[in-house]
Every structure is written in C-alpha cells, then in structure tokens.
Design a protein around this motif. Structure first.
Motif, PDB file in Angstrom:
ATOM      1  N   TYR A 145       0.837  -1.196   0.000  1.00 33.80           N
ATOM      2  CA  TYR A 145       0.000   0.000   0.000  1.00 33.80           C
ATOM      3  C   TYR A 145       0.864   1.236   0.000  1.00 33.80           C
ATOM      4  O   TYR A 145       1.958   1.255   0.574  1.00 33.80           O
ATOM      5  N   PRO A 147      -3.517   0.445  -4.505  1.00 37.62           N
ATOM      6  CA  PRO A 147      -4.040   0.465  -3.138  1.00 37.62           C
ATOM      7  C   PRO A 147      -3.273   1.422  -2.231  1.00 37.62           C
ATOM      8  O   PRO A 147      -2.053   1.510  -2.273  1.00 37.62           O
ATOM      9  N   ALA A 202      -3.496   3.357   1.900  1.00 39.16           N
ATOM     10  CA  ALA A 202      -4.139   3.297   3.216  1.00 39.16           C
ATOM     11  C   ALA A 202      -3.812   4.547   4.001  1.00 39.16           C
ATOM     12  O   ALA A 202      -2.698   5.055   3.948  1.00 39.16           O
ATOM     13  N   THR A 218      -8.754   3.075  -1.339  1.00 40.48           N
ATOM     14  CA  THR A 218      -8.260   3.478  -0.017  1.00 40.48           C
ATOM     15  C   THR A 218      -8.815   2.625   1.105  1.00 40.48           C
ATOM     16  O   THR A 218     -10.010   2.340   1.150  1.00 40.48           O
ATOM     17  N   THR A 219      -7.939   2.251   2.006  1.00 44.36           N
ATOM     18  CA  THR A 219      -8.358   1.580   3.236  1.00 44.36           C
ATOM     19  C   THR A 219      -8.184   2.588   4.369  1.00 44.36           C
ATOM     20  O   THR A 219      -7.125   3.198   4.495  1.00 44.36           O
ATOM     21  N   ASP A 273     -12.545   1.255   8.008  1.00 43.32           N
ATOM     22  CA  ASP A 273     -12.335  -0.154   7.699  1.00 43.32           C
ATOM     23  C   ASP A 273     -11.754  -0.887   8.910  1.00 43.32           C
ATOM     24  O   ASP A 273     -12.001  -2.074   9.117  1.00 43.32           O
ATOM     25  N   THR A 314     -14.408  -4.149   7.938  1.00 43.93           N
ATOM     26  CA  THR A 314     -14.787  -4.466   6.558  1.00 43.93           C
ATOM     27  C   THR A 314     -13.782  -5.422   5.941  1.00 43.93           C
ATOM     28  O   THR A 314     -12.732  -5.703   6.513  1.00 43.93           O
ATOM     29  N   LYS A 345     -12.003  -4.813   3.331  1.00 42.10           N
ATOM     30  CA  LYS A 345     -10.774  -4.051   3.049  1.00 42.10           C
ATOM     31  C   LYS A 345      -9.900  -4.037   4.292  1.00 42.10           C
ATOM     32  O   LYS A 345      -8.672  -4.159   4.217  1.00 42.10           O
ATOM     33  N   GLY A 346     -10.540  -3.820   5.440  1.00 39.62           N
ATOM     34  CA  GLY A 346      -9.803  -3.805   6.701  1.00 39.62           C
ATOM     35  C   GLY A 346      -9.134  -5.149   6.932  1.00 39.62           C
ATOM     36  O   GLY A 346      -7.996  -5.235   7.385  1.00 39.62           O
ATOM     37  N   PHE A 362      -6.048  -5.518   4.882  1.00 44.32           N
ATOM     38  CA  PHE A 362      -4.950  -4.709   5.413  1.00 44.32           C
ATOM     39  C   PHE A 362      -4.338  -5.380   6.634  1.00 44.32           C
ATOM     40  O   PHE A 362      -3.122  -5.493   6.775  1.00 44.32           O
TER      41      PHE A 362
END
Lengths: 315, 281, 350
Positions: free
Chosen positions: C22, C91, C93, C129-130, C159, C175, C177-178, C181
């Motif tokens: 990221y 990606p 974050a 984006t996270t 997230d 989420t 996405k979270g 990550f």
C-alpha cells in the motif's frame, strides 16, 4: 493591559450614547482562550463587551475602508500608523474616524505558547506582566516579555501616532540594537541559499489568502492573483505561482507596511511571512529614509517622485 | 457516462454572425465520433459546456432542437476570456462539448397545453430549440396554441431573424416580435419593451396555459407582474436561470441558489420552486 | 468483524509490511504542525497527534489535481482532444485517521457520486483506499463531534478502528478491506473478545464524556430556508470575517473546487483546485453581475450551506463533523458552534 478595557468601554459607551459615531470597532472576548474577535459595537450595551488584552492582534484598520459611516476604532501603535496610511491613500477621511489610541506593551505569540503544551489550552489569564496558561495536562505561569511576537520585539512605535482619545498612558519605546537583524541574516545568504530558504518558507502555503485579507493595505477591488484578463498567476499548488503571489504582494506593500504582523497571525500554516515583507520595510527606511504612517502630510515613497530619490542602482 | 469531465471532441462546421454588432455568433458543431452524437441526445431547455483546451469552459444553452440531426448549434455572446477566444476561432477548429447538462423544459407536463413563450435578448437560444421542437410535424399536434413574445434592443440585435420571419408566416404559431426602439421606417412588428408587449398581446391564463420565460434579470423582473395580472399561477410559470458554473454536474458547489444547484436541479425551475429559495441570483 | 490485539512494536513492523502493498498516508509532524500526508519509506504515522492543521480530505481530493490533458501540436492525430490524466490508483491506506475525518469522507462521497454523475477522480481514489482509524481517547477542546452524528469512537466510516490502551492497540476489523490490510500487516493475534470489548467501551464512554462542546440543530431542520436566510443576525456574524478561506480549506467536508486550464508550449492541462465560497470571485459572472458581492452574503452562504441546505437536501444531518479546525484556525475567531446555536435559537419576530 486590562486597565485599558475599562477605559475603552467607557469611551465607547459615551460615543455611542451621544450618537457621535455609528459604531465602535474593537475586540471582544473570543470563544477560545487567546482568541480576540474583532467586533463592532453599535449600542451602549454592546460597548460593554469590548475588551483589550495581549491577544488583540488583528489590525482593525482592515475594517475601515470603503465605508461612509462615522467609526470609532481601537488602535495600537501599528494600527494607528495604518490609519494614517489609509487617510493619506484616501480610503477614509480623517473626520470619519474617531481613534481610541491604546499604548501597547506588545502582543503574545500564540504559537510560541501552544508549542509548549501537548493538548489544547483551556485558560489564558493575564495578571500584569505574568500570564497563567492552562491546558488539560498542565499549568504554567509565563512572563509575557518572553513570549512576545517577533514584530513586537522590533516595534518602533508602540504608542499611537494619531488619536482622538487615549485609553491609557504612553509606554516606553524600546531601545533596539538592530531591528533588521532577521533581514540581514537572509541578505547575507548567497542567491542559491536564499532561493532554497524562501522555497522552504513558502512550501506549506495553501493559498487561503489569509495574509492578504488580514492586511489593511490589501484593499484592491481585484487582487492581481484574481485577475483573469490577463491571468498573471496560476491558481494551483505550484511553487513558482505560490512564490509569485507572496513576493509580488510584499512589493505592493513596500513603503506602506507597518510590520503589524496581521499577515503572520492569519496564516493557518504558520508561515513567517514577515521574513520577506520586513526586507521592504528595511529598504524603505534605508533608501528613502521612510517609516510608514508617521505623517499625515507625506505620501509613501513609491507613490511620489523626487529628484533626490536614490539612483545608485543605475550602473 | 464514464468520466463526466471528459468532453466529446467536435469540429466547428459553421460560424454565423448573429447580431449586427457582432457580439453574438452562432456556432454549428459536428461530433468527430458518430457515437458521441447519440450519447449527446438532449431535450430542449438543456445546456452544454463548450470546452476549449487551454482556455476553459462555458455553459451555453443548446440552440438547436433535438429534431435537427447531424449537428448542434450554440449562440454565444462575447464577454470574457473563453467567449472571446471562441469568437476568434475558425471553421474546422477542434474543441470539445460536455453534456447535455441540466434539466429541460417539462415537455411531459406541457402536452396538450397552450404555451406562451416570453424571451428577451440573447436568452432566446433554448427557446429557439423549444419552438423548432414544438413545430416539428411529429410534435405539433401535441400542443394547443403557441404564442411567442420575443424582443431585443433593435432589429439588428434579434437572433435568428430569418427563422423568425418564417415562423411569423405560419398559422400554427403566433409570433409577437418587438424591439425596444428603431428608426427603421419599414419595421412592421411591435415597438416596446417585452413586458409591455406581453401585457398587450399575451393570452390570459387558463388551467391549460403555461408560460416559459427566459431573459435577462431585468426583463424577468418586469414580466413577472404582467403574468400575474394575466392570471398565471406560480406553477404555470417556467423559468430558465443562469449562474456562474464550472463543473456543470453538481459537484463544484458554486452555482447554488439555496439548496438548488442551477446546473443540476435547474436551470429550468417553476416559479413556485424558485419562491421557496433565497433570492440570490 | 473481529478483534485483534497489537503491541506497539508489532504495530511498527506491521506498518513496514504494509508499505510493500500500500501507499501509506498518515499524520506526520512538520513545521506547520501535523498534516495527514504521504509517508516516506522510513516514516511512521504519529498516532498520538492532538490535531492536524488540515484534514484528511487531501488524500482523496488533493488541493491541486490534474484532470485532463491534451496537445496543441497539430501534427499529432488527437490534437485538441482531451484525455484523462494518469494518476496512481494503486491500493493506499490512511493510518491514523480520526473517526470524524473518515465520516467527512463519506459526506464528500455524497457530493462526488450524486446519483446522476460519478466523479472518477475522487471515487476511484476512495475505492483504492483503506481507512485505518485511531479512536480519540482525549478529544480536544474544540471537538464537538458527538453532536454532529459521529464521535471519538465512531466506526461507521472506517475499515479498521484502532484503540490505544496505553501499552497496546486493539484493532476492530470492520470491513473486507480492513481484513486485507490486517492480513498484510500480520495483525492476526486474536484478542479476548469480552475483555477487549469492555476495555474499549470504557475508553469510549470516557472519551465521549470528555467532549464538552456541543451544538443543537433540531430547530434549524424545522424552519424554512427563506426564513433563516432572511434572519437579521447575519450582519453581526459576518462583521469580523476577512473572507480568507481558511475555514473552507481546513474543513474536512468542504468540497468546492475551481477548474482551470493551464498550458505551456504545446501541452495543455485541465486541473482542479480547491476553491472557497468566501472568495468574492466565487460567483462573479462574466457580465460583472455578482449574486454574492457582499461579504455578509458569502458568510451567510457558508453557514447556511453547512447547517441548512445540506441538511434539507440529503436528510443526513449537517455538513459538519465537529472537528473544530475552523474554530481554532479562524484568524478572527468566528465560531461555527456559536452560529449554529444562534440559528437554532432564532425565532422570527411576528
């Protein structure tokens, strides 16, 4: 400086009661510690809200242009010089403005104070030359003289130069070694060093135009950065455009600037705008023997031509 | 559409000087890609952003009618940076058009109604689009009586003069052309301001009559009371506003009047909706 | 949703792992204070920052952004035809974003994806984006986020929510996405669900109680736009304003922008810059007519937009998340909390 508050309220109250002015422009206590809110009192009750303390930084001469009202205004030394400048430049008539002169012992630098605290301030209480500052995590008693704004440290005229009524006794003028020391530091750099210095200085600018709008001198109906036919300066976050704005603005203020520091105060990014505006104050002083706003009968040097104007730059 | 900021490439096909003082020109554009013309299918009353790379964009009402195929027409007044540049462009030059944007005159609710059109100056562009649309053989029977009051400062400042003359000759539309003043002895139409002439010749309001008003703010200001006198209710008066715009798609936030965005919730508004917004235009 | 615990060292190592996949953004200190910006390869987000001068919106909506480009060189086949500018939507974050700043991004999203049109620049960036938020254990003195529909522990726009308990973090992974990550970072040590939840809730309650500043707007919602617009209180509110634009630039929910073309030689770029309704030029027509030529009308526009127009239009609360930046940074101390409460208390005199 709280002794001034009483006097200002009483002067303002009387002026409004007798209908001598339409409004009194001063400061009232803001919603945060160290915040002073420029305020127009139109009634006697409102006059009771006026205050004066060491956080009253914004230059009230900024609110005096393009009006036909009769206005009383609270003016420190630097503010009063800007009022003289406004009168000379025809932005307001002398008989329109009733100047409540306030001899000033300096304003505090808010960033110098907050940098010593980890969390937001909750209280700021002045007691003569001492100030008690509290935040959630600690309390500190500071000496006002150690936290003065940079422009106050080199102030040549703390007392008003023009007034209709004074709110207090004159204070002693400072004796200073070299008020242009900060300018000389940069003058002694070579061009490359100076270029990087200024690039770094203006790097964080967000083009909010706070400096321009807080400045009493910047009253052009259309500022050069806003002109579109032709467009002189780009509006994006480009280094060259940002520097063009800042330096051209400084030149437009040359010979008219009183070093009040409202520009630095207004900047949300803490840019030390005076690092370059002060150079123009120095040049006016050295080349034209000129200090702004001391004489109602004289026009600023870049406004007038005299055969005695220096010409040693013509090689 | 994928990227609403991306203009369709067009070529200038024709430039016509529209008024005697040359301050207005009518541009005819042709899409470089045929599919773009289909994507650009529009209704009378909408506008588009004319995009000139290096200069900027301008929101201009579409003067051609959706019934005219193969091209789009805009009449542009020269007043600023982009319009001046556009006026100096030549046939064959390439530029862009973004659109169609905004809402249109409420054609569905105007079906089977009498229509009064009041236009002034160079705001007449979308009204031309509307008139040609209504007069098209496929559409004409969908409307009852059509009255048009259109005025300009002088005969030379009237837009689309040839078409005005042709419409005047028709019997399925009532044209009331006026000029503020003229010293042309052969002038055979009205002389007087648009609000005055409207008062004289416009039909009284009925349940089935709608008025479309489009013009400079001063004309609108004095026409409104006339329409009220003739009995038009707030929801029977349709107006097309203008405001400073940039994106044209309701995102940059500058064209709002209260909570209405002129580029997206407008530019066509009924008077009753406008009366519920602050008078900030 | 799952709960993970991370010790402070493990957190730094996790960030190093995240860097490989990221582009990282987060709070970092500069001479101007903290800002939320791109982190260099050796920088870590300063998770204990008190406040950032600017908001996180510049990650998705930079102050200057290239949109389109073309060339004037007529020997090129597609001269004068504009194309979308290239940008990096790989990606990314934001680590250490406060919950109210994340909520503000949701508000921005309402504007940039409005049902009829989708702004690809903002929306593509948002999709990439996270948002890894940090709960605010000690809200600042100007934080009034609890009365604007969010709060110091609000997870609704995040997230991942990180909670700092002193010696470690708890991470609430909210989420997908979270989840990705967290996996990339190696944040996988499960926490004792009950103990963690209790500890987090205790901190949350303490933080929410520490928010001393509040606003009310139920009456604003009930009044009509025209009534509030015509209220006589605007002149006094607007007097001290210097129309600088600081409030709009530091505000996380302000979205107005300007589109400008710039060209050099044969190359031309169309870009957008943040713009401010405080500027006298904002609504200036080419004809010279300016609906908001007076300062009072511009100040009124800003507050009416935030507290009324947005409220009526979207029915999702006011366009303010209570971050307090405008209150702190306004050079003349115009306070949106005072304006809101004045408007809320306004009664039209008969």
């Amino acid at each position: 400086m709280d002794k001034y508050t009483e006097k200002i309220r009483s002067i303002a109250g009387n002026l409004l009661k007798d209908g001598k002015v339409d409004k009194v422009i001063g400061y009232k206590q803001g919603s945060l510690p160290m915040a002073a809110n420029p305020f127009a009192a139109r009634t006697q009750e409102q006059a009771e809200e006026l205050v004066f303390n060491s956080t009253c930084v914004m230059n009230l001469a900024n609110y005096l242009t393009d009006t036909t009202e009769k206005i009383a205004v609270v003016a420190k030394g630097c503010d009063s010089r800007n009022i003289v400048n406004h009168i000379v430049e025809n932005k307001i008539k002398r008989d329109q403005v009733y100047i409540i002169g306030v001899p000033c012992s300096g304003m505090v630098d808010k960033r110098k104070i907050t940098s010593e605290f980890e969390t937001d301030l909750t209280e700021f209480a002045e007691n003569g030359d001492e100030i008690t500052v509290k935040s959630l995590e600690k309390e500190k008693v500071i000496q006002k003289k150690d936290y003065l704004r940079d422009c106050c440290l080199t102030c040549i005229k703390p007392n008003p130069v023009i007034w209709d009524e004074l709110a207090g006794e004159f204070v002693e003028e400072k004796k200073m070694e070299n008020r242009f020391a900060s300018v000389e530091k940069i003058e002694n750099m070579n061009p490359d060093e100076r270029y990087s210095y200024f690039t770094e200085l203006t790097r964080t600018c967000i083009r909010c135009y706070g400096c321009r709008n807080a400045c009493p001198l910047c009253y052009c109906p259309t500022c050069f950065v806003d002109e579109s036919g032709p467009q002189w300066v780009g509006k994006g976050q480009n280094e060259t455009d940002i520097q063009t704005f800042h330096f051209l603005r400084a030149f437009h203020c040359a010979g008219r600037c009183t070093d009040c520091g409202a520009c630095e105060e207004a900047c949300p990014m803490g840019i030390k705008v005076r690092e370059f505006t002060k150079k123009l104050v120095k040049d006016s002083s050295e080349l034209f023997d000129w200090e702004t706003g001391l004489d109602l009968s004289k026009r600023p040097p870049l406004d007038t031509y005299s055969p005695e104007d220096p010409d040693d730059f013509i090689k | 559409m994928e990227n609403p900021y991306l203009p369709y490439p067009v070529r200038i096909e024709d430039i016509e000087i529209a008024t005697e003082d040359k301050s207005l020109k009518t541009f005819t554009f042709v899409f470089l890609n045929k599919e773009d013309e289909k994507k650009f299918s529009y209704k009378a009353g909408q506008f588009a952003e004319l995009s000139i790379p290096g200069q900027g964009e301008i929101p201009i009402g579409i003067a051609s009618s959706p019934t005219e195929k193969g091209f789009v027409k805009f009449t542009v007044f020269k007043t600023g940076v982009v319009t001046t540049f556009l006026h100096n462009m030549k046939v064959g030059d390439i530029m862009g058009i973004r659109g169609p944007l905004g809402n249109w005159y409420p054609w569905e609710s105007l079906e089977n109604k009498n229509i009064l059109i009041v236009g002034g100056g160079f705001a007449f562009t979308t009204l031309r689009s509307s008139i040609i649309y209504m007069l098209d053989p496929e559409n004409r029977s969908g409307f009852k009586d059509i009255h048009v009051v259109y005025g300009a400062r002088s005969p030379g400042m009237l837009l689309y003069r040839d078409e005005l003359v042709q419409w005047e000759k028709r019997d399925d539309i009532n044209m009331h052309i006026t000029v503020d003043s003229t010293d042309d002895p052969d002038w055979k139409y009205h002389t007087g301001f648009v609000p005055q002439i409207s008062e004289e010749v416009a039909p009284k309001a009925t349940e089935d009559t709608y008025a479309i008003v489009c013009g400079p703010p001063i004309m609108i200001k004095f026409t409104q009371p006339v329409l009220e006198k003739l009995g038009y209710k707030e929801n029977q008066i349709i107006m097309s506003l203008e405001n400073r715009m940039k994106c044209g798609i309701g995102m940059c936030g500058r064209c709002n009047i209260g909570k209405e965005l002129v580029c997206k919730d407008g530019p066509v508004f009924t008077l009753d909706r406008l009366n519920r917004t602050p008078k900030e235009y | 949703m799952n709960l993970v615990k991370i010790d402070k060292n493990g957190f730094k190592q996790g960030i190093d792992r995240a860097r490989k996949e990221y582009r990282l953004f987060g709070p970092a200190k500069g001479k101007e204070g903290h800002t939320i910006r791109h982190l260099d390869t050796d920088e870590y987000p300063d998770m204990t920052y008190n406040d950032s001068v600017l908001s996180a919106k510049s990650v998705l909506f930079p102050q200057t952004e290239k949109m389109l480009y073309t060339t004037f060189d007529e020997s090129e086949p597609d001269h004068h035809i504009m194309k979308r500018a290239q940008a990096d939507y790989s990606p990314q974050a934001v680590v250490g974003i406060k919950p109210f700043d994340a909520k503000a991004l949701e508000i921005l999203h309402l504007n940039f994806d409005n049902g009829d049109y989708r702004d690809p620049y903002f929306c593509d960036a948002l999709e990439a984006t996270t948002l890894v938020g940090i709960a605010v254990n000690s809200p600042g003195s100007c934080d009034f986020s609890t009365s604007t529909g969010t709060g110091p522990f609000d997870e609704s726009a995040l997230d991942i929510l990180l909670v700092d308990t002193g010696d470690q973090y708890y991470a609430k992974i909210i989420t997908d996405k979270g989840q990705s990550f967290a996996e990339t970072c190696g944040f996988e040590e499960a926490a004792d669900e009950k103990a963690a939840t209790d500890e987090i809730n205790a901190l949350k309650e303490k933080a929410e109680n520490a928010v001393t500043s509040e606003i009310q707007y139920e009456n604003i919602a009930e009044k009509s736009i025209v009534e509030l617009y015509n209220a006589p209180l605007w002149d006094d509110i607007a007097f001290s304003c210097i129309n600088c634009g600081t409030c709009t630039f530091v505000c996380p929910t302000c979205w107005c922008f300007d589109i400008q073309d710039e060209s050099k030689g044969n190359s031309c770029t169309r870009m957008r810059n943040w713009d401010t309704c405080m500027s006298p030029l904002f609504t200036l027509h080419a004809s010279g007519h300016n609906p908001r030529g007076e300062k009072t009308s511009r100040v009124r526009q800003r507050f009416m937009h935030k507290l009324k127009y947005f409220l009526d239009k979207y029915d999702q609360g006011i366009m303010c998340v209570g971050c307090g930046r405008c209150v702190k940074q306004c050079p003349v101390n115009i306070d949106i909390r005072e304006v809101c409460n004045k408007l809320n208390a306004y009664e039209e005199k008969a």
